[in-house]
Enzyme design. Structure first.
Site, PDB file in Angstrom:
ATOM      1  N   GLY A  61       0.833  -1.191   0.309  1.00  0.00           N
ATOM      2  CA  GLY A  61       0.036  -0.098  -0.024  1.00  0.00           C
ATOM      3  C   GLY A  61       0.788   1.225   0.068  1.00  0.00           C
ATOM      4  CG  ASP A  69      -1.669   1.913   2.891  1.00  0.00           C
ATOM      5  OD1 ASP A  69      -1.265   1.808   4.063  1.00  0.00           O
ATOM      6  OD2 ASP A  69      -2.021   1.152   2.199  1.00  0.00           O
ATOM      7  CG  ASP A  84      -8.449   0.502  10.084  1.00  0.00           C
ATOM      8  OD1 ASP A  84      -8.838   1.631  10.811  1.00  0.00           O
ATOM      9  OD2 ASP A  84      -8.658  -0.158   9.650  1.00  0.00           O
ATOM     10  CE  LYS A  89      -9.563   3.461   7.272  1.00  0.00           C
ATOM     11  NZ  LYS A  89     -10.463   2.131   6.985  1.00  0.00           N
ATOM     12  CG  PHE A 130     -12.399   0.059   3.096  1.00  0.00           C
ATOM     13  CD1 PHE A 130     -11.594  -0.695   3.863  1.00  0.00           C
ATOM     14  CD2 PHE A 130     -12.054  -0.113   1.670  1.00  0.00           C
ATOM     15  CE1 PHE A 130     -10.318  -1.633   3.491  1.00  0.00           C
ATOM     16  CE2 PHE A 130     -11.070  -1.028   1.310  1.00  0.00           C
ATOM     17  CZ  PHE A 130     -10.276  -1.711   2.118  1.00  0.00           C
ATOM     18  CB  VAL A 131      -9.938   5.496   1.371  1.00  0.00           C
ATOM     19  CG1 VAL A 131     -11.042   6.417   2.107  1.00  0.00           C
ATOM     20  CG2 VAL A 131      -8.709   4.965   2.460  1.00  0.00           C
ATOM     21  CG  ASP A 165      -5.695  -3.514  -1.667  1.00  0.00           C
ATOM     22  OD1 ASP A 165      -5.116  -3.178  -0.424  1.00  0.00           O
ATOM     23  OD2 ASP A 165      -5.922  -4.934  -1.652  1.00  0.00           O
ATOM     24  NE  ARG A 219      -2.250  -3.304  -3.958  1.00  0.00           N
ATOM     25  CZ  ARG A 219      -2.258  -3.348  -2.579  1.00  0.00           C
ATOM     26  NH1 ARG A 219      -2.214  -2.264  -2.004  1.00  0.00           N
ATOM     27  NH2 ARG A 219      -2.385  -4.510  -2.047  1.00  0.00           N
TER      28      ARG A 219
HETATM   29  P1  IMP Z   1      -3.835  -1.368  10.912  1.00  0.00           P
HETATM   30  O1  IMP Z   1      -3.110  -2.584  11.012  1.00  0.00           O
HETATM   31  O2  IMP Z   1      -5.649  -1.915  11.031  1.00  0.00           O
HETATM   32  O3  IMP Z   1      -3.450  -0.123  11.238  1.00  0.00           O
HETATM   33  O4  IMP Z   1      -4.078  -1.363   9.120  1.00  0.00           O
HETATM   34  C1  IMP Z   1      -3.077  -0.890   8.427  1.00  0.00           C
HETATM   35  C2  IMP Z   1      -3.168  -1.499   7.076  1.00  0.00           C
HETATM   36  O5  IMP Z   1      -4.420  -1.939   6.613  1.00  0.00           O
HETATM   37  C3  IMP Z   1      -2.716  -0.589   6.070  1.00  0.00           C
HETATM   38  O6  IMP Z   1      -1.452  -0.691   6.049  1.00  0.00           O
HETATM   39  C4  IMP Z   1      -3.532  -0.878   4.913  1.00  0.00           C
HETATM   40  O7  IMP Z   1      -2.628  -1.701   4.098  1.00  0.00           O
HETATM   41  C5  IMP Z   1      -4.901  -1.500   5.417  1.00  0.00           C
HETATM   42  N1  IMP Z   1      -6.067  -0.498   5.486  1.00  0.00           N
HETATM   43  C6  IMP Z   1      -6.364  -0.157   6.455  1.00  0.00           C
HETATM   44  N2  IMP Z   1      -7.389   0.677   6.400  1.00  0.00           N
HETATM   45  C7  IMP Z   1      -7.672   0.786   4.924  1.00  0.00           C
HETATM   46  C8  IMP Z   1      -8.379   1.148   3.929  1.00  0.00           C
HETATM   47  O8  IMP Z   1      -9.466   2.112   4.342  1.00  0.00           O
HETATM   48  N3  IMP Z   1      -8.167   0.910   2.734  1.00  0.00           N
HETATM   49  C9  IMP Z   1      -7.290   0.084   2.249  1.00  0.00           C
HETATM   50  N4  IMP Z   1      -6.473  -0.231   3.104  1.00  0.00           N
HETATM   51  C10 IMP Z   1      -6.591  -0.262   4.320  1.00  0.00           C
HETATM   52 MG    MG Z   2      -0.680  -2.031   4.314  1.00  0.00          MG
END
Ligand code: IMP
Ligand code: MG
Length: 182
Positions: free
Chosen positions: A43, A99, A102, A131, A152-153, A159, A165
């Site tokens: 990402g 990227d 979350d 987020k 979700f983006v 992706d 992407r």
């Molecule tokens: P986390 O581990 O939940 O913080 O998520 C991080 C990873 O989840 C990011 O590096 C993204 O690859 C993926 N991700 C989280 N939210 C989104 C979204 O809204 N769109 C696309 N990928 C996301």
């Molecule tokens: Mg990622």
């Protein structure tokens, strides 16, 4: 592909303008330091490529590949490292570029892994997006492009099931696109 997008959050020009600002900040903060940038694949590919070309420091670039999503729109709660060897970052100042922040699970797992196994001098985080939500892991990025609501983006590297992407902007998918198999 673009017809699957409900709303554009950040146009290409807005992203590039913000990347300029982040690069200037990072350049100031890391001047004279041994910097290694670690991009989180896949990402962060577009973001890292644009960001690094604006940072005129003698930095090194490495990548890690992790998976926590397995194709859906919700995190699985488990972060797996895909490669066998970790980056050689002993004694280096490390800037992890991703990227989007979350749940925090991914960047928390990477930060811990680096401190436990790789001996970096420092680890800081840079994400294009963050987020606004309660995180599962309480991680903070020192460099954030934009804050967004909890939706979700896709686009600019991000992706949904490996698609979108290559969109030059960041947008929100039409709701039915995340419900049906595409
Ligand atoms: P986390 O581990 O939940 O913080 O998520 C991080 C990873 O989840 C990011 O590096 C993204 O690859 C993926 N991700 C989280 N939210 C989104 C979204 O809204 N769109 C696309 N990928 C996301
Ligand atoms: Mg990622």
């Amino acid at each position: 592909m673009e017809t699957d997008i409900e709303r554009i959050l950040f146009h290409a020009a807005a992203i590039q303008a913000r990347v300029d600002e982040l690069a200037a900040e990072i350049t100031r903060d890391y001047a004279g330091k041994e910097l290694t940038v670690v991009a989180v694949l896949t990402g962060a590919l577009m973001f890292t490529a644009d960001l690094l070309r604006r940072i005129p420091l003698p930095l090194k670039l490495d990548c890690v590949s992790v998976a926590s999503y397995h194709g859906g729109t919700e995190t699985s709660g488990e972060v797996q490292f895909d490669q066998i060897s970790l980056p050689d970052i002993e004694g280096r100042h490390v800037l992890v570029v991703d990227d989007i922040l979350d749940s925090g699970l991914t960047l928390d797992a990477i930060t811990r892994k680096f401190y436990q196994h790789c001996g970096p001098q420092s680890v800081r985080l840079c994400t294009l997006l963050s987020k606004r939500r309660v995180r599962i892991k309480d991680v903070e990025a020192q460099y954030i492009g934009f804050e967004i609501e909890d939706e979700f983006v896709v686009g600019y590297g991000m992706d949904y099931q490996e698609r979108y992407r290559n969109l030059p902007f960041v947008g929100v998918l039409k709701p039915q696109r995340t419900q049906e198999e595409i």
